[in-house]
Every structure is written in C-alpha cells, then in structure tokens.
Design an enzyme around this catalytic site. Structure first.
Site, PDB file in Angstrom:
ATOM      1  N   LYS A   1     -54.917 -43.257-113.804  1.00 44.75           N
ATOM      2  CA  LYS A   1     -56.204 -43.942-113.598  1.00 44.75           C
ATOM      3  C   LYS A   1     -57.358 -43.028-114.040  1.00 44.75           C
ATOM      4  O   LYS A   1     -58.323 -43.490-114.649  1.00 44.75           O
ATOM      5  CB  LYS A   1     -56.376 -44.350-112.133  1.00 44.75           C
ATOM      6  CG  LYS A   1     -55.465 -45.470-111.659  1.00 44.75           C
ATOM      7  CD  LYS A   1     -55.672 -46.820-112.346  1.00 44.75           C
ATOM      8  CE  LYS A   1     -56.979 -47.485-111.994  1.00 44.75           C
ATOM      9  NZ  LYS A   1     -57.057 -48.861-112.568  1.00 44.75           N
TER      10      LYS A   1
ATOM     11  N   ILE B   1     -55.897 -57.687-105.851  1.00 42.52           N
ATOM     12  CA  ILE B   1     -57.364 -57.720-105.931  1.00 42.52           C
ATOM     13  C   ILE B   1     -57.810 -58.691-107.027  1.00 42.52           C
ATOM     14  O   ILE B   1     -58.747 -59.476-106.846  1.00 42.52           O
ATOM     15  CB  ILE B   1     -57.932 -56.303-106.187  1.00 42.52           C
ATOM     16  CG1 ILE B   1     -57.480 -55.344-105.083  1.00 42.52           C
ATOM     17  CG2 ILE B   1     -59.457 -56.341-106.276  1.00 42.52           C
ATOM     18  CD1 ILE B   1     -57.767 -53.875-105.362  1.00 42.52           C
TER      19      ILE B   1
ATOM     20  N   SER C   1     -52.652 -41.552-109.938  1.00 44.91           N
ATOM     21  CA  SER C   1     -54.085 -41.223-110.022  1.00 44.91           C
ATOM     22  C   SER C   1     -54.409 -40.498-111.325  1.00 44.91           C
ATOM     23  O   SER C   1     -55.514 -40.657-111.878  1.00 44.91           O
ATOM     24  CB  SER C   1     -54.560 -40.436-108.798  1.00 44.91           C
ATOM     25  OG  SER C   1     -53.753 -39.327-108.549  1.00 44.91           O
TER      26      SER C   1
ATOM     27  N   ARG D   1     -56.798 -42.620 -94.668  1.00 51.04           N
ATOM     28  CA  ARG D   1     -57.231 -43.522 -95.728  1.00 51.04           C
ATOM     29  C   ARG D   1     -58.469 -44.277 -95.242  1.00 51.04           C
ATOM     30  O   ARG D   1     -58.694 -44.421 -94.042  1.00 51.04           O
ATOM     31  CB  ARG D   1     -56.110 -44.533 -96.089  1.00 51.04           C
ATOM     32  CG  ARG D   1     -54.853 -43.869 -96.719  1.00 51.04           C
ATOM     33  CD  ARG D   1     -55.160 -43.333 -98.086  1.00 51.04           C
ATOM     34  NE  ARG D   1     -54.033 -42.707 -98.768  1.00 51.04           N
ATOM     35  CZ  ARG D   1     -53.720 -41.410 -98.692  1.00 51.04           C
ATOM     36  NH1 ARG D   1     -54.435 -40.587 -97.921  1.00 51.04           N
ATOM     37  NH2 ARG D   1     -52.714 -40.905 -99.378  1.00 51.04           N
TER      38      ARG D   1
ATOM     39  N   ASP E   1     -52.460 -61.609-117.727  1.00 51.58           N
ATOM     40  CA  ASP E   1     -51.569 -60.860-116.840  1.00 51.58           C
ATOM     41  C   ASP E   1     -50.150 -60.933-117.378  1.00 51.58           C
ATOM     42  O   ASP E   1     -49.696 -61.989-117.816  1.00 51.58           O
ATOM     43  CB  ASP E   1     -51.638 -61.450-115.420  1.00 51.58           C
ATOM     44  CG  ASP E   1     -51.082 -60.500-114.382  1.00 51.58           C
ATOM     45  OD1 ASP E   1     -51.851 -60.058-113.515  1.00 51.58           O
ATOM     46  OD2 ASP E   1     -49.864 -60.185-114.433  1.00 51.58           O
TER      47      ASP E   1
ATOM     48  N   ASN F   1     -58.973 -47.737-100.303  1.00 48.92           N
ATOM     49  CA  ASN F   1     -57.818 -48.614-100.023  1.00 48.92           C
ATOM     50  C   ASN F   1     -58.261 -50.019 -99.614  1.00 48.92           C
ATOM     51  O   ASN F   1     -59.047 -50.167 -98.685  1.00 48.92           O
ATOM     52  CB  ASN F   1     -56.991 -48.050 -98.863  1.00 48.92           C
ATOM     53  CG  ASN F   1     -56.132 -46.893 -99.287  1.00 48.92           C
ATOM     54  OD1 ASN F   1     -56.644 -45.865 -99.710  1.00 48.92           O
ATOM     55  ND2 ASN F   1     -54.829 -47.051 -99.180  1.00 48.92           N
TER      56      ASN F   1
ATOM     57  N   THR G   1     -60.141 -46.314-108.936  1.00 52.02           N
ATOM     58  CA  THR G   1     -59.741 -45.985-107.566  1.00 52.02           C
ATOM     59  C   THR G   1     -60.365 -44.671-107.106  1.00 52.02           C
ATOM     60  O   THR G   1     -60.666 -43.802-107.930  1.00 52.02           O
ATOM     61  CB  THR G   1     -58.197 -45.863-107.502  1.00 52.02           C
ATOM     62  OG1 THR G   1     -57.832 -45.338-106.238  1.00 52.02           O
ATOM     63  CG2 THR G   1     -57.643 -44.957-108.584  1.00 52.02           C
ATOM     64  N   ASP G   2     -60.486 -44.509-105.794  1.00 52.45           N
ATOM     65  CA  ASP G   2     -60.975 -43.228-105.261  1.00 52.45           C
ATOM     66  C   ASP G   2     -59.951 -42.103-105.451  1.00 52.45           C
ATOM     67  O   ASP G   2     -60.293 -40.927-105.332  1.00 52.45           O
ATOM     68  CB  ASP G   2     -61.346 -43.363-103.772  1.00 52.45           C
ATOM     69  CG  ASP G   2     -60.202 -43.801-102.867  1.00 52.45           C
ATOM     70  OD1 ASP G   2     -59.086 -44.051-103.375  1.00 52.45           O
ATOM     71  OD2 ASP G   2     -60.420 -43.872-101.641  1.00 52.45           O
ATOM     72  N   GLU G   3     -58.681 -42.476-105.753  1.00 50.17           N
ATOM     73  CA  GLU G   3     -57.643 -41.440-105.852  1.00 50.17           C
ATOM     74  C   GLU G   3     -57.871 -40.476-107.015  1.00 50.17           C
ATOM     75  O   GLU G   3     -57.290 -39.394-107.046  1.00 50.17           O
ATOM     76  CB  GLU G   3     -56.247 -42.081-105.962  1.00 50.17           C
ATOM     77  CG  GLU G   3     -55.943 -42.966-104.775  1.00 50.17           C
ATOM     78  CD  GLU G   3     -54.459 -43.228-104.547  1.00 50.17           C
ATOM     79  OE1 GLU G   3     -53.621 -42.579-105.197  1.00 50.17           O
ATOM     80  OE2 GLU G   3     -54.151 -44.082-103.708  1.00 50.17           O
TER      81      GLU G   3
END
Ligand code: NAD
Ligand code: DAU
Length: 351
Positions: free
Chosen positions: A161, A13, A158, A221, A34, A186, A131-133
């Site tokens: 995060k 991403i 998760s 997902r 990075d 996702n 994240t949605d997790e």
C-alpha cells in the site's frame, strides 16, 4: 451523466461507497470494476444492481490492456480506487499477490488515467484509498499518525500500500495527474469479509468456535464505522484539495482483548444467552509475525478543513454491527459455503 469509476466495489468498503454514490448522486453513472477475488461479493450490492446509474464490470486491474481499454471506452471524470488485496495475514503467506494488485494494478490505473486525461487533466480526479498501516507502528502513548508522519510499513500488505501511495504522488509530481489520497484506520460494520477480526469472531460465536486472539491481545487498533468512512470518501472526493492527503479516523482506540470482551458481551446479549458465555471461547494463539503494536489516527485535518465528522459512537456502531451479522446469517453462510461465488454467473452472465 458524469461517469465515475469505482474499483473494488464488490468488497467491504467499496460496496458501501458504491451504494452511497449510486443512491446519492443520480447525476453520476457509477462503473464498478472488480475482479471478484475471494473478497469480492456481489451479494453486497443487491440493492443497487438494477439501478439505472450503475454498471458492474468484471475485470482485473493487474491486466494493463483491460484497464486501458476501459478508459478509452469511457470518459471517466473521476476514479475512486479501492481494489486491493487487503488482509495482512494473507500478505504474510502470499506477498506476491499484494505486489501484483496493490502496486502493479495501481500503476496500470495511473497509466490509463494519464493517457486518457492528458488533454484536460484539470477536469479529472484520481482518488486513491489507502490505509494508516503505511505509517508503521506507534510505541509512545502520546503519538498519533498525522499526514506528514514518515512512511514505515512493516508488513507485506502495508509495504504494497505504501508503494502504491508513492506511485500516486509520483504521477502527480511528475505528470501533473490530479490526485488525492486518504489513509484510514480500521473499519468495521456490515459486509466485512469474515476473515477480519470482528466478523470472524461474531461468526465463530454463532458456531461456538474458538476466538483466536493473537499474542496477548495487547495490540491497539483505531476503529471507524464503515458508513462513516464512506461518507468521508464522499467528502474528500468532492471537497478535497488536489495533491493533498487526508487521514481518516474516529479517535477510537481499543486494545484487542478489550474490544473482543465487549464484542462477546454485546453478542451474548443479542443472542439472549448469559453474559460470559462467548468469553469462554477466547483462545490466545501464536502472535501474527511482525504484528504492529498500535495504530492511532489524528483526523483533525479532514475534520477542520473539510468539515467531516464520524456520526456514530463505537458502542452504538458495534451494537448495530452485531445486530446486522446475526440478522444476516445467510450472508455469512454463503461465504463459508462458497455459494456467494456463484452469484455472478447466476445473476450476470445470463443477462
Ligand atoms: P476487501 O478485501 O473487502 O475488498 C477488496 C476488493 O478488491 C474485492 O472486491 C476484490 O474482489 C477486489 N480486487 C482485488 N484484487 C483485484 C484486482 N486485481 N482487480 C480488480 N479488483 C480486485 O477490501 P476492503 O477492506 O474493502 O478495503 C478496500 C480498500 O480500502 C483497500 O484499498 C484497503 O487497503 C483500504 N483500507 C481498508 C481498511 C479496512 O479496515 N478494511 C482500512 C483502511 C483502508
Ligand atoms: O488499519 C487499517 C487496516 O485494518 C486495513 O488497511 C486492512 O485492510 C484491514 O485488514 C485492517 O488490518 P488489521 O490487521 O488491523 O485487521 P484485522 O481485522 O486482521 O486484525 C485486527 C487486529 O486483531 C490485529 O491486531 C490482529 C488481531 N487479530 C486478527 C484476527 C483476524 C486477532 O487477534 N485474531 C484474529 O483472528
């Protein structure tokens, strides 16, 4: 030029976000920090590597001194923080790496930003990509994750995060650091590391290898094309309200087995082989430990308040994605042979 720090820009991403910002905003100088872990691939950024408003910095966010030094050296106006360990299966075998990068690394960035920006907090923004997790797993068909859904992370990934999200909010509440957070579903599309479901399966079809579907393939997902996520990140960065959270998703739920069958059909068609060929490679394997049943994002807040909309229907996005991986077999092969990890020394160290 305003200096913007993107972390994790050589990943999936982050590379889309870096390219979007470098190409769209000549008034920004984009610094891409990075560590080039196994997931970092500078081949993702070939098209901008010589752009005048782009600089790559090889560095590790777990190293507090390196991070602070960078903030002392550059007056970053904004941070878009994507660097993370991102693969759930790896978090099950090695959770500590996830604590180090996702939690400690994020806190190092927060500390550096807080120290560097203290005299003029309001002129800066720390944007944390999540994240949605973090919301856990949905069990009722009518349920969706909204921004106020209580956190209930289930995997070491998760949990790490979720922890980083809590620290970002805590720095806003405690020190007034201007932050914004988004939690996305996702992603799929070009340049995704072939350990994740869609690129792994396309690559396996290329090599007539089994397609390992976890459990019965009944997990659900919610898929979003990565370019649409990058556009949403641009929108939140420029229009998001400080202190707020935005959920990002395309209202696009798929049961894994249905998605895999569609992927097989599209890949068969693009390879010019009889439909049904790739499906024969599907193999049901032992389920992922603690496998979340269903994720589904309610993205109405970003749509209504910031005017963002996904641009692609899933079938179109999947066609484009398969087309890209089949046309860029070299990119996949460089990863499976390890050649991609030599790119930094070949292109950067001699400069
Ligand atoms: P990715 O694994 O493809 O890329 C992660 C990048 O972070 C790599 O370039 C890696 O080298 C770098 N990195 C890792 N540890 C580092 C460290 N200690 N210091 C500096 N850099 C480091 O990940 P992705 O799928 O592009 O995800 C990017 C972000 O978006 C993550 O924060 C992830 O949690 C979040 N996210 C991902 C998805 C998805 O579907 N992929 C969905 C929602 C949110
Ligand atoms: O929801 C957002 C998250 O999506 C991101 O935060 C993560 O970084 C990203 O990796 C992704 O997590 P998932 O675990 O959902 O993605 P993955 O591609 O690993 O798996 C997608 C689904 O497919 C999941 O239900 C597990 C299943 N799967 C995955 C693999 C790799 C299989 O059945 N077989 C496989 O080989």
């Amino acid at each position: 030029m305003e200096k913007i720090l993107i972390t994790g820009g050589a990943g999936f991403i982050g590379s889309h976000v870096a390219k979007r910002f470098v190409n769209t905003y000549p008034q920004y100088h984009i610094y891409n920090l990075d560590a080039l872990t196994y997931a970092g691939n500078l081949e993702n950024l070939r098209e901008i590597e010589r752009a005048p408003n782009y600089t790559f910095i090889k560095g590790d966010i777990t190293q507090a001194d390196q991070v602070s030094q960078l903030f002392t050296q550059h007056d970053f106006k904004g941070v878009i923080h994507l660097a993370a360990e991102s693969h759930v299966d790896r978090s099950i075998t090695n959770p500590s790496a996830f604590v180090m990068t996702n939690v400690i690394g994020t806190v190092n960035l927060l500390n550096a930003a807080k120290a560097a920006w203290q005299d003029d907090l309001a002129a800066h923004l720390f944007y944390h990509i999540s994240t949605d997790e973090v919301y856990g797993s949905l069990h009722q068909p009518e349920d969706f994750f909204v921004e106020t859904t209580p956190y209930d992370p289930q995997s070491p990934y998760s949990a790490s995060k979720a922890s980083s999200d809590h620290f970002v909010r805590a720095y806003h509440n405690t020190y007034g650091l201007p932050i914004v957070i988004s939690n996305c579903s996702n992603n799929y599309g070009p340049y995704q590391f072939p350990e994740k479901l869609i690129p792994l399966f396309i690559n396996n079809i290329r090599h007539q290898k089994p397609l390992p579907v976890y459990g019965k393939g009944e997990n659900v997902r919610d898929w979003l094309y990565v370019v649409d996520h990058a556009q949403a990140i641009d929108t939140v960065f420029h229009k998001g309200k400080v202190g707020e959270t935005y959920n990002i998703g395309g209202f696009n739920e798929w049961k894994n087995i249905d998605l895999v069958k569609l992927l097989c059909k599209v890949t068969d068609q693009q390879l010019g082989q009889p439909v049904g060929t790739a499906e024969q490679l599907i193999t049901f394997v032992k389920d992922r430990a603690g496998h979340d049943l269903r994720y589904a994002i309610d993205a109405k807040k970003i749509m209504n308040e910031l005017g963002w909309q996904p641009s692609l229907q899933f079938e179109e996005g999947l066609q484009k994605t398969v087309e890209w991986y089949l046309a860029n077999g070299d990119w996949l092969d460089h990863i499976t042979t390890g050649a991609y990890q030599k790119y930094y020394e070949q292109q950067y160290e001699r400069r």
